[in-house]
Design a protein around this motif. Structure first.
Motif: not given
Length: 158
Positions: A116-132
């Motif tokens: 799978k290569d899409d549809g992931y939740i990137r938790p860094g956005d909620a915690y640091t705002g620095k998700a790749p």
């Protein structure tokens, strides 16, 4: 020159058409998560599949599953079911679906989707705002999925 090369390639392969790997976004899952069609059109290599299942930097299946056939690899997990007898419990299509994206069969599973290569939740956005932000790639390639499926299909009840 190009025509001669193409003719030679077709003669060597018996005129077989070359199939491209199925893109993760284009995998067709059945109602219960089975993937009937090979992701590559090529047979899987069970020996390479065994390496991937035990490789801590690739599949790392033994982190969660016990596999007696890989007893030489230490520290098998107990989170998921033992994979002994997997070739008797599940069809090749079911195994392919489970390895590609087990959530299509078992919605609440903690098993990662290996293809799978899409549809992931990137938790860094909620915690640091620095998700790749760059696109993610699947954990395993289409051929590696086929190799793991080929290995799992060899695991029969004793």
């Amino acid at each position: 020159m190009k025509l001669r090369l193409l003719t030679l390639v077709c003669a060597m392969t018996g005129g077989a058409a070359f199939a491209a790997d199925t893109d993760p976004k284009n995998v067709t899952y059945g109602e219960y998560g089975a993937v009937e069609v090979s992701l590559t059109g090529a047979a899987g290599d069970p020996a390479n599949g065994a390496l991937i299942v035990g490789d801590k930097s690739k599949g790392n299946c033994v982190a969660c599953h016990a596999v007696s056939a890989l007893a030489d690899i230490p520290f098998h997990g107990e989170v998921g079911p033992a994979l002994d007898g997997a070739g008797d419990r599940w069809s090749e299509a079911e195994l392919r679906g489970l390895v590609a994206n087990a959530k299509m069969t078992f919605e609440g599973t903690v098993m990662p989707a290996f293809y799978k290569d899409d549809g992931y939740i990137r938790p860094g956005d909620a915690y640091t705002g620095k998700a790749p932000t760059e696109p993610l790639t699947s954990i395993l390639t289409a051929q590696e999925i086929e190799d793991v499926v080929a290995f799992l299909a060899t695991l029969k009840e004793e």
